[in-house]
Design an enzyme around this catalytic site. Structure first.
Site, PDB file in Angstrom:
ATOM      1  N   GLU A   1       0.742  -1.257   0.148  1.00 20.50           N
ATOM      2  CA  GLU A   1       0.120   0.039  -0.169  1.00 20.50           C
ATOM      3  C   GLU A   1       0.945   1.287   0.043  1.00 20.50           C
ATOM      4  OE1 GLU A   1      -2.681  -0.508   3.295  1.00 20.50           O
ATOM      5  OE2 GLU A   1      -3.390  -2.618   2.712  1.00 20.50           O
TER       6      GLU A   1
ATOM      7  N   ASN B   1       1.828  -4.941  -3.427  1.00 21.12           N
ATOM      8  CA  ASN B   1       0.464  -5.297  -2.990  1.00 21.12           C
ATOM      9  C   ASN B   1      -0.506  -4.157  -2.570  1.00 21.12           C
ATOM     10  OD1 ASN B   1      -1.257  -7.610  -2.251  1.00 21.12           O
ATOM     11  ND2 ASN B   1      -0.994  -6.879   0.009  1.00 21.12           N
TER      12      ASN B   1
ATOM     13  N   GLU C   1      -5.987 -10.926  -1.419  1.00 18.79           N
ATOM     14  CA  GLU C   1      -6.757 -10.492   0.259  1.00 18.79           C
ATOM     15  C   GLU C   1      -8.281 -10.396  -0.105  1.00 18.79           C
ATOM     16  OE1 GLU C   1      -5.495  -7.364   2.279  1.00 18.79           O
ATOM     17  OE2 GLU C   1      -3.114  -7.623   2.106  1.00 18.79           O
TER      18      GLU C   1
ATOM     19  N   ASP D   1     -12.191 -10.220  -0.350  1.00 19.46           N
ATOM     20  CA  ASP D   1     -13.420 -10.324   0.327  1.00 19.46           C
ATOM     21  C   ASP D   1     -14.458  -9.429  -0.331  1.00 19.46           C
ATOM     22  OD1 ASP D   1     -12.402  -7.914   1.686  1.00 19.46           O
ATOM     23  OD2 ASP D   1     -11.888  -8.863   3.398  1.00 19.46           O
TER      24      ASP D   1
END
Ligand code: 9MR
Length: 389
Positions: A180, A223, A288, A290
């Protein structure tokens, strides 16, 4: 990797189960037992994953779990461990390798919880994704509020990377080296990331070089979230990575976290975006995923939203499967009850693929169906299972 996604649509979970049974091939040699230990049914994600593809999960622990009203499931819950082993071929420590956990005091490392995950993964024929070495969040107080000079900070960072990456040398498939580092407008986080603020953007090349030196076999990734589509942030990574590659910096992968919200759109250019990073010669991964939505008092979305959620999981997996070196797809946890989402976004949740006593949601079935469809005629699903190694 050559995968095909036929247009064939299979609607019901029962059809999926039937397909699994017919599509799974028998081993060509050294015939496996008919009922592999721990894998009584061939009805899992892992079993149906193409042989060069990893389906993963975060391993709950640390972070928001430390203040939750349940014991940490990984150390304490045999059923949780058994589902992890049965369903997934890749594990990511959700918090246990972050600075505040693994390096709680200056010069003091606590490898225990992360070691347990790596040991477990090896015992179960799984790979591990290391998360993370360089981030603006979850840093220990001694670091964020210390009085280190820039020279000292550089030495602290270098020592951390050599120590942590070196500790797991040869045991981590992919490291999230930098997490990030851009904001949503594509600007480097030069204020909230201590390293970028104090050491400048040149440190990015250094951390990849140090990590590569400490473990030459690990694939080194960037990422981030909100980079699934084509936008200012993913453009910023695309430009930075090209620049680093031109300098010979060992960057090997780009990870799309894929924390999606049903109140926003699904950027249909995810495959195109993955492809442009693939075209740079990189591995890509969904790291990751969701998919959250508005929930009622019971913590659940409406059936209609759950179906939409299943469609989004399927679309993300299809995008990844369609790109040659998108070889890893990780859900950010097993059970809704453990997810970070309701803590961070009150009124939202229901974001994962299983709930309660590991009941499967439509999103789970969508993933399994998509894996099955990706390999008509079958492939060596059992290859990653410990029973067959
Ligand atoms: O799931 C993690 C949660 O347990 C922590 O409390 C939280 C703290 O920031 O971090 C969560 O994981 C994040 C991941 O490390 C990086 N991408 C965003 C994830 C969700 O916030």
């Amino acid at each position: 990797m050559n995968r095909r996604l036929p247009v064939l649509r299979i609607g019901a979970a029962s059809a999926v189960a039937a397909l699994c049974l017919t599509a799974v091939p028998q081993a060509a040699s050294a015939a496996p037992p008919a009922t592999p230990p721990g894998l009584a049914q061939q009805d899992t994600l892992r079993w149906n994953t193409p042989k060069d593809f990893r389906i993963g999960s975060a391993v709950a622990g640390g972070g928001h779990h430390t203040s939750a009203d349940y014991p940490e499931p990984f150390p304490s819950d045999p059923e949780y461990r058994s589902v992890l082993a049965r369903e997934f071929s890749s594990l990511t420590p959700e918090n246990q390798m972050k600075w505040e956990f693994i390096h709680p005091e200056e010069g003091v490392y606590d490898f225990g919880p992360a070691d347990d995950i790596v040991d477990f993964a090896e015992a179960n024929g799984q790979v591990v994704r290391g998360h993370t070495l360089f981030w603006h969040s979850q840093n220990p107080d001694w670091l964020e509020n210390g009085d280190h000079t820039p020279e000292e900070l550089r030495a602290v960072l270098k020592e951390h990377i050599y120590t942590v990456v070196g500790h797991y040398e040869g045991r981590i498939q992919q490291w999230e080296v930098a997490n990030e580092i851009f904001d949503d407008s594509g600007r480097l986080r030069t204020e909230d990331n201590i390293w970028l603020r104090e050491l400048g953007p040149g440190i990015i090349a250094d951390i990849f070089r140090w990590a590569h030196d400490a473990d030459p076999n690990a694939q080194l990734f960037f990422n981030d979230y909100n980079v699934e589509g084509l936008n200012a942030k993913s453009d910023a990574y695309y430009a930075l990575i090209q620049d680093l590659l031109a300098q010979g910096v060992p960057v090997h992968g780009f990870g799309m976290q894929t924390h999606l919200g049903l109140q926003y759109g699904f950027d249909g250019r995810m495959q195109q975006n993955l492809q442009r990073f693939d075209d740079l010669g990189l591995e890509t991964a969904v790291t990751e995923i969701d998919v959250r939505g508005p929930v009622g008092a019971d913590g659940q979305m409406s059936p209609e939203l759950r179906q939409k959620q299943a469609d989004w999981y399927r679309m993300a997996l299809e995008a990844c499967l369609a790109v040659e070196d998108c070889n890893s797809f990780t859900v950010w946890g097993v059970l809704d009850e453990h997810s970070w989402v309701p803590n961070t976004f009150p009124g939202y949740g229901d974001a994962l693929t299983m709930e309660g006593g590991y009941e499967r949601k439509p999103a789970y079935d969508a993933l399994q169906e998509t894996l099955v469809r990706s390999q008509p005629g079958g492939d060596a699903k059992w290859e990653h299972h410990p029973a067959f190694r």
